[in-house]
Design an enzyme around this catalytic site. Structure first.
Site, PDB file in Angstrom:
ATOM      1  N   TYR A  49       0.811  -0.992  -0.107  1.00  0.00           N
ATOM      2  CA  TYR A  49       0.099  -0.107  -0.137  1.00  0.00           C
ATOM      3  C   TYR A  49       0.866   1.255  -0.007  1.00  0.00           C
ATOM      4  O   TYR A  49       0.710   2.215  -0.742  1.00  0.00           O
ATOM      5  CB  TYR A  49      -0.931  -0.080   1.247  1.00  0.00           C
ATOM      6  CG  TYR A  49      -1.695   1.225   1.387  1.00  0.00           C
ATOM      7  CD1 TYR A  49      -2.882   1.452   0.460  1.00  0.00           C
ATOM      8  CD2 TYR A  49      -1.406   2.218   2.276  1.00  0.00           C
ATOM      9  CE1 TYR A  49      -3.595   2.728   0.648  1.00  0.00           C
ATOM     10  CE2 TYR A  49      -2.199   3.364   2.612  1.00  0.00           C
ATOM     11  CZ  TYR A  49      -3.158   3.537   1.773  1.00  0.00           C
ATOM     12  OH  TYR A  49      -3.954   4.778   1.856  1.00  0.00           O
ATOM     13  N   LYS A  62       1.124   4.530  -2.843  1.00  0.00           N
ATOM     14  CA  LYS A  62       0.850   5.835  -2.738  1.00  0.00           C
ATOM     15  C   LYS A  62       1.880   6.570  -3.046  1.00  0.00           C
ATOM     16  O   LYS A  62       1.648   7.809  -3.334  1.00  0.00           O
ATOM     17  CB  LYS A  62       0.392   5.899  -1.403  1.00  0.00           C
ATOM     18  CG  LYS A  62      -1.073   5.617  -1.058  1.00  0.00           C
ATOM     19  CD  LYS A  62      -2.133   6.272  -1.822  1.00  0.00           C
ATOM     20  CE  LYS A  62      -3.348   5.746  -1.402  1.00  0.00           C
ATOM     21  NZ  LYS A  62      -4.455   6.529  -2.503  1.00  0.00           N
TER      22      LYS A  62
END
Length: 239
Positions: free
Chosen positions: A164, A168
């Site tokens: 994750y 980002k």
């Protein structure tokens, strides 16, 4: 502008996305509520309308080319332009996953939404955004993705993660490149903070309404506002 300001918020049927939609409607925008699940999307639209919002459902799965194309067609036929795009839809995957345990398959699932989804939606809607006199694009990022914060002497943001968090960071880089290319459109990334939502099993300490504020601010920037930056409620976040 004499015509209504039109916005699309992806992943807007709950959590921060819902509050972003509510906030944009509160300042007079007509808001498309992007939702992968039509039932949940309709429920969100009903709640928004009950509170006076000018909102409508946009069935939208950001991982599906046909769904994204249909959403773009909806805005083309109904409004002929788009003023604000908030790329909020995201998935956490198996978070946290140590880099040494990360697999291409785990990474692909998250990247398909968090990065490829942003590219799909943004590029499909660019022709409509270019017709706006004051187009704004906001990409929902995270403090976790700040390389400066992650490499500081006393990092305070999240666990070590190989899926994750890097997705980002990729989104941050993509935001800068879109801003460099789209000189007539303000493109920025927002950090909502540690917000209590389904995304983190409601472990956060901020409310979704508070987490939505910075995205709303970036979506309503004045003409002399910044572009190509990463921001939270306190101001600029280092890349």
């Amino acid at each position: 502008m004499s015509e209504k300001t039109i916005a699309l918020v992806t992943g807007a049927n709950k959590g921060i996305g819902y509050e972003i939609a509510a906030g944009l409607a509160a300042v007079g925008m007509t808001v498309g509520v992007g939702a992968r699940d039509p039932r949940r999307g309709e429920e969100a639209v009903a709640r928004l309308r009950a509170n006076g919002a000018d909102a409508f459902l946009v069935p939208l799965d950001v991982t599906d080319d046909e769904s994204v194309a249909a959403a773009a067609k909806l805005f083309e036929e109904r409004f002929g332009h788009l003023d604000v795009l908030v790329n909020n839809a995201a998935v956490a995957g198996q978070w946290p996953t140590a880099p040494s345990a990360t697999t291409p398959e785990l990474l692909e699932v998250v990247m398909d939404t968090n990065v490829k989804g942003v590219i799909r939606v943004t590029n499909a809607l660019l022709p409509l955004l270019r017709r706006s006199a004051r187009a704004r694009i906001v990409n929902q990022s995270s403090h976790l993705a700040s390389m400066a914060l992650q490499t500081s002497p006393d990092p305070a943001y999240g666990d070590v993660d190989g899926v994750y968090t890097p997705s980002k960071a990729f989104l941050n880089a993509l935001t800068v490149q879109y801003a460099n290319e789209l000189t007539g459109i303000k493109v920025n990334a927002s950090c909502p903070g540690y917000v209590a939502t389904e995304f983190n099993d409601f472990q956060g300490h901020e409310t979704p309404a508070n987490g939505a504020k910075i995205a709303i601010e970036l979506a309503t920037l004045p003409d002399d506002g910044p572009t190509g930056g990463l921001f939270d409620s306190a101001g600029t976040v280092p890349w």
